[in-house]
Design an enzyme around this catalytic site. Structure first.
Site, mmCIF file in Angstrom:
data_model
loop_
_atom_site.group_PDB
_atom_site.id
_atom_site.type_symbol
_atom_site.label_atom_id
_atom_site.label_comp_id
_atom_site.label_asym_id
_atom_site.label_seq_id
_atom_site.Cartn_x
_atom_site.Cartn_y
_atom_site.Cartn_z
ATOM 1 N N SER A 127 -17.085 -17.695 -23.079
ATOM 2 C CA SER A 127 -18.541 -17.872 -23.022
ATOM 3 C C SER A 127 -18.994 -18.872 -24.077
ATOM 4 O O SER A 127 -18.387 -18.977 -25.158
ATOM 5 C CB SER A 127 -19.197 -16.506 -23.285
ATOM 6 O OG SER A 127 -20.564 -16.662 -23.529
ATOM 7 N N TYR A 152 -19.838 -8.017 -28.335
ATOM 8 C CA TYR A 152 -19.427 -8.672 -27.081
ATOM 9 C C TYR A 152 -18.943 -10.096 -27.354
ATOM 10 O O TYR A 152 -17.849 -10.495 -26.948
ATOM 11 C CB TYR A 152 -20.588 -8.701 -26.078
ATOM 12 C CG TYR A 152 -20.339 -9.664 -24.938
ATOM 13 C CD1 TYR A 152 -19.412 -9.375 -23.946
ATOM 14 C CD2 TYR A 152 -21.007 -10.905 -24.863
ATOM 15 C CE1 TYR A 152 -19.154 -10.279 -22.917
ATOM 16 C CE2 TYR A 152 -20.757 -11.799 -23.850
ATOM 17 C CZ TYR A 152 -19.832 -11.489 -22.873
ATOM 18 O OH TYR A 152 -19.562 -12.387 -21.865
ATOM 19 N N LYS A 156 -14.989 -12.168 -27.117
ATOM 20 C CA LYS A 156 -14.613 -13.446 -26.491
ATOM 21 C C LYS A 156 -13.862 -14.329 -27.497
ATOM 22 O O LYS A 156 -12.856 -14.944 -27.166
ATOM 23 C CB LYS A 156 -15.844 -14.178 -25.951
ATOM 24 C CG LYS A 156 -16.509 -13.475 -24.780
ATOM 25 C CD LYS A 156 -15.579 -13.359 -23.579
ATOM 26 C CE LYS A 156 -16.139 -12.497 -22.486
ATOM 27 N NZ LYS A 156 -15.179 -12.142 -21.445
HETATM 28 P P1 NAD Z 1 -19.423 -8.290 -13.838
HETATM 29 O O1 NAD Z 1 -19.701 -7.075 -14.644
HETATM 30 O O2 NAD Z 1 -20.222 -8.499 -12.607
HETATM 31 O O3 NAD Z 1 -17.873 -8.324 -13.434
HETATM 32 C C1 NAD Z 1 -16.868 -7.805 -14.251
HETATM 33 C C2 NAD Z 1 -16.021 -6.894 -13.391
HETATM 34 O O4 NAD Z 1 -14.963 -6.357 -14.194
HETATM 35 C C3 NAD Z 1 -16.780 -5.703 -12.813
HETATM 36 O O5 NAD Z 1 -16.568 -5.662 -11.420
HETATM 37 C C4 NAD Z 1 -16.187 -4.475 -13.524
HETATM 38 O O6 NAD Z 1 -16.166 -3.350 -12.667
HETATM 39 C C5 NAD Z 1 -14.807 -4.974 -13.877
HETATM 40 N N1 NAD Z 1 -14.181 -4.356 -15.046
HETATM 41 C C6 NAD Z 1 -14.696 -4.166 -16.289
HETATM 42 N N2 NAD Z 1 -13.777 -3.589 -17.081
HETATM 43 C C7 NAD Z 1 -12.658 -3.428 -16.341
HETATM 44 C C8 NAD Z 1 -11.365 -2.894 -16.589
HETATM 45 N N3 NAD Z 1 -11.034 -2.371 -17.765
HETATM 46 N N4 NAD Z 1 -10.455 -2.887 -15.591
HETATM 47 C C9 NAD Z 1 -10.771 -3.391 -14.371
HETATM 48 N N5 NAD Z 1 -11.969 -3.891 -14.064
HETATM 49 C C10 NAD Z 1 -12.900 -3.907 -15.053
HETATM 50 O O7 NAD Z 1 -19.545 -9.542 -14.811
HETATM 51 P P2 NAD Z 1 -19.549 -11.097 -14.494
HETATM 52 O O8 NAD Z 1 -20.895 -11.612 -14.793
HETATM 53 O O9 NAD Z 1 -18.952 -11.351 -13.180
HETATM 54 O O10 NAD Z 1 -18.596 -11.605 -15.652
HETATM 55 C C11 NAD Z 1 -17.228 -11.868 -15.452
HETATM 56 C C12 NAD Z 1 -16.609 -12.330 -16.750
HETATM 57 O O11 NAD Z 1 -17.286 -13.491 -17.200
HETATM 58 C C13 NAD Z 1 -16.686 -11.332 -17.891
HETATM 59 O O12 NAD Z 1 -15.496 -11.431 -18.646
HETATM 60 C C14 NAD Z 1 -17.866 -11.818 -18.696
HETATM 61 O O13 NAD Z 1 -17.776 -11.427 -20.036
HETATM 62 C C15 NAD Z 1 -17.714 -13.306 -18.540
HETATM 63 N N6 NAD Z 1 -18.961 -14.042 -18.746
HETATM 64 C C16 NAD Z 1 -20.047 -13.731 -17.990
HETATM 65 C C17 NAD Z 1 -21.225 -14.414 -18.174
HETATM 66 C C18 NAD Z 1 -22.460 -14.071 -17.369
HETATM 67 O O14 NAD Z 1 -23.546 -14.452 -17.738
HETATM 68 N N7 NAD Z 1 -22.355 -13.357 -16.256
HETATM 69 C C19 NAD Z 1 -21.315 -15.433 -19.135
HETATM 70 C C20 NAD Z 1 -20.168 -15.741 -19.876
HETATM 71 C C21 NAD Z 1 -18.989 -15.040 -19.675
HETATM 72 C C1 UD1 Z 2 -26.940 -13.975 -22.738
HETATM 73 C C2 UD1 Z 2 -26.036 -13.441 -23.810
HETATM 74 C C3 UD1 Z 2 -24.798 -14.299 -23.937
HETATM 75 C C4 UD1 Z 2 -24.128 -14.469 -22.598
HETATM 76 C C5 UD1 Z 2 -25.154 -15.047 -21.637
HETATM 77 C C6 UD1 Z 2 -24.641 -15.301 -20.265
HETATM 78 C C7 UD1 Z 2 -27.627 -12.467 -25.413
HETATM 79 C C8 UD1 Z 2 -28.153 -12.529 -26.804
HETATM 80 N N1 UD1 Z 2 -26.738 -13.408 -25.079
HETATM 81 O O1 UD1 Z 2 -27.346 -15.249 -23.109
HETATM 82 O O2 UD1 Z 2 -23.886 -13.716 -24.831
HETATM 83 O O3 UD1 Z 2 -23.012 -15.326 -22.706
HETATM 84 O O4 UD1 Z 2 -26.244 -14.131 -21.540
HETATM 85 O O5 UD1 Z 2 -24.631 -14.099 -19.548
HETATM 86 O O6 UD1 Z 2 -27.969 -11.596 -24.651
HETATM 87 N N2 UD1 Z 2 -35.457 -14.580 -21.421
HETATM 88 C C9 UD1 Z 2 -36.798 -14.318 -21.328
HETATM 89 N N3 UD1 Z 2 -37.195 -13.181 -20.694
HETATM 90 C C10 UD1 Z 2 -36.314 -12.291 -20.147
HETATM 91 C C11 UD1 Z 2 -34.930 -12.579 -20.244
HETATM 92 C C12 UD1 Z 2 -34.541 -13.730 -20.901
HETATM 93 O O7 UD1 Z 2 -37.632 -15.092 -21.815
HETATM 94 O O8 UD1 Z 2 -36.736 -11.279 -19.601
HETATM 95 C C13 UD1 Z 2 -35.012 -15.833 -22.087
HETATM 96 C C14 UD1 Z 2 -34.113 -15.581 -23.282
HETATM 97 O O9 UD1 Z 2 -34.857 -15.441 -24.443
HETATM 98 C C15 UD1 Z 2 -33.254 -16.865 -23.256
HETATM 99 C C16 UD1 Z 2 -33.197 -17.248 -21.779
HETATM 100 O O10 UD1 Z 2 -34.252 -16.546 -21.147
HETATM 101 O O11 UD1 Z 2 -33.933 -17.874 -23.941
HETATM 102 C C17 UD1 Z 2 -31.888 -16.849 -21.123
HETATM 103 O O12 UD1 Z 2 -31.650 -15.461 -21.403
HETATM 104 P P1 UD1 Z 2 -30.415 -14.656 -20.784
HETATM 105 O O13 UD1 Z 2 -30.389 -14.843 -19.313
HETATM 106 O O14 UD1 Z 2 -30.514 -13.256 -21.300
HETATM 107 O O15 UD1 Z 2 -29.133 -15.378 -21.354
HETATM 108 P P2 UD1 Z 2 -28.781 -15.757 -22.893
HETATM 109 O O16 UD1 Z 2 -29.661 -15.060 -23.834
HETATM 110 O O17 UD1 Z 2 -28.706 -17.231 -22.965
#
Ligand code: NAD
Ligand code: UD1
Length: 341
Positions: A127, A152, A156
């Site tokens: 991330s 969290y 990473k």
């Molecule tokens: P998500 O929660 O939708 O998907 C993660 C999946 O992993 C889920 O289906 C959950 O059931 C499964 N899971 C969790 N722990 C597990 C375990 N111990 N064994 C097997 N399955 C398990 O999340 P996502 O948004 O799809 O994110 C996927 C990856 O990307 C994660 O590693 C997350 O940290 C990373 N990531 C997500 C974002 C974001 O904004 N969505 C941003 C940066 C990084």
């Molecule tokens: C969050 C996580 C980050 C993760 C990323 C992607 C935090 C502090 N960080 O980032 O670790 O990698 O998601 O999943 O949570 N906002 C509003 N109103 C809302 C929600 C959000 O104004 O109701 C604003 C936030 O202040 C931010 C932007 O929207 O400026 C994006 O927010 P969000 O979607 O939560 O993602 P991040 O905070 O960038």
């Protein structure tokens, strides 16, 4: 014969979209997920999109016996894409042990199984949170990491370090960490998308739920940042574009095109968008009413970040293609579908 890819967390938000893109590129997929944050029906939706049913195993990767059993059962795995993790920043502050246990032990179990079974390719979900608030924008892969703001985020950074050290000691194994910026949107079919549990923390699910009438109004966290309109800036990347980055990374590894056996890339659009710009674009493209108010800054938020994607563009031959407009429309189409609107 098609190559088999193990996708952990494959019923989750980004995982399910990536399974679709892998299948479209001819890969055979095995999903392993413990369903802690997703539903088994996602497998049916994937089949509806691609016509191919991925194999599914309910497995908790953080439990060594379960990870062992998975790798003992599937003998043709060429590569692993490791999405499985807990991802709620706020929850990680309250339950750090659960986050360290789940996110770190899962990676350790998988790497040790890969070594044991001579599986040499791995793509990992990292991330942009590892950069914290960078001193210089946009961030390149050379931008120094900063101390994590949450357990969290720390998982990473620790997982990246584990892969780096593991690759140093096991030179036949190749890992790519993809540092995602802010993934948004849903598959164009609206058959898969993000399913946040409870009140969404992330901006776009909150916007679509407000537009759907489930939330009264959107709170915009702060308009006194040092940005053109005062609201915070992020790099919002379409989830299908993000998924394609995994397919090209797998291809790079399988074809031995990597430069080092541990590599990491920024996966974003290269464009920063403010919260206000995103809100206004949503209103414009959907024509839906979206009540909002400005409130205090959210604790722990950074002011601005966006990616320099030139290294990923050049090395992976990948770039984001979807516009913010079409991505927000896809998120809205998905919200309407799941709410039967
Ligand atoms: P998500 O929660 O939708 O998907 C993660 C999946 O992993 C889920 O289906 C959950 O059931 C499964 N899971 C969790 N722990 C597990 C375990 N111990 N064994 C097997 N399955 C398990 O999340 P996502 O948004 O799809 O994110 C996927 C990856 O990307 C994660 O590693 C997350 O940290 C990373 N990531 C997500 C974002 C974001 O904004 N969505 C941003 C940066 C990084
Ligand atoms: C969050 C996580 C980050 C993760 C990323 C992607 C935090 C502090 N960080 O980032 O670790 O990698 O998601 O999943 O949570 N906002 C509003 N109103 C809302 C929600 C959000 O104004 O109701 C604003 C936030 O202040 C931010 C932007 O929207 O400026 C994006 O927010 P969000 O979607 O939560 O993602 P991040 O905070 O960038």
């Amino acid at each position: 014969m098609s190559k088999q890819i193990l996708v952990t967390g494959g019923t989750g938000y980004i995982g399910s979209h990536t399974v679709v893109e892998l299948q479209k590129s001819g890969f055979e997929v095995v999903i392993a997920d413990n369903l802690s944050n997703s539903k088994a029906e996602v497998v049916d939706s994937i089949k509806e999109i691609t016509g191919i049913e991925p194999q599914f195993e309910k497995t908790d990767l953080s439990i060594k016996d379960q990870s062992d059993a998975l790798f003992n059962k599937y003998k043709k795995i060429e590569a692993v894409i490791h999405f499985a993790a807990y991802k709620a920043v706020g929850e990680s502050v309250e339950r750090p042990l659960e986050y360290y246990n789940n996110n770190i032990n899962s990676l350790i179990n998988i790497l040790s199984n890969m070594r044991e079974h001579n599986i040499t390719n791995m793509v990992f979900s990292s991330s942009c949170t590892v950069y914290g608030q960078p001193d210089k924008l946009p961030v390149t892969e050379k931008t120094p990491r900063k101390e994590a703001e949450s357990p969290y985020g720390n998982t990473k950074a620790i997982c990246e370090d584990i892969m780096r050290d593991f690759c140093k000691a096991n030179t036949n194994i190749k890992c790519i960490a993809l540092r995602y910026f802010n993934p948004i949107g849903a598959h164009e079919s609206a058959l898969i998308g993000e399913l946040p549990v409870g009140v969404p923390n992330n901006l776009v699910p909150f916007i679509t739920q407000t537009a759907a009438g489930i939330r009264k109004e959107l709170s915009i966290f702060g308009d006194d940042y040092n940005t053109p309109d005062g609201t915070a800036i992020r790099d919002y990347i379409n989830v299908t574009d993000l998924s394609r980055a995994h397919v090209v990374s797998i291809d790079r590894l399988i074809k031995n095109r990597n430069k080092n056996n541990y590599e990491y890339f920024n996966v974003g659009t290269g464009n920063g968008l403010s919260v206000m710009e995103l809100v206004k674009t949503f209103i414009k493209v959907t024509g839906v009413k979206l009540p909002y108010k400005i409130v205090e800054r959210r604790e722990g938020d950074i002011e601005k970040i966006w990616a320099d994607t030139s290294y990923a563009n050049k090395e992976l031959g990948w770039e984001a293609t979807k516009t913010t407009e079409e991505t927000l429309l896809s998120a809205w189409k998905w919200e309407k579908k799941i709410r039967s609107l």
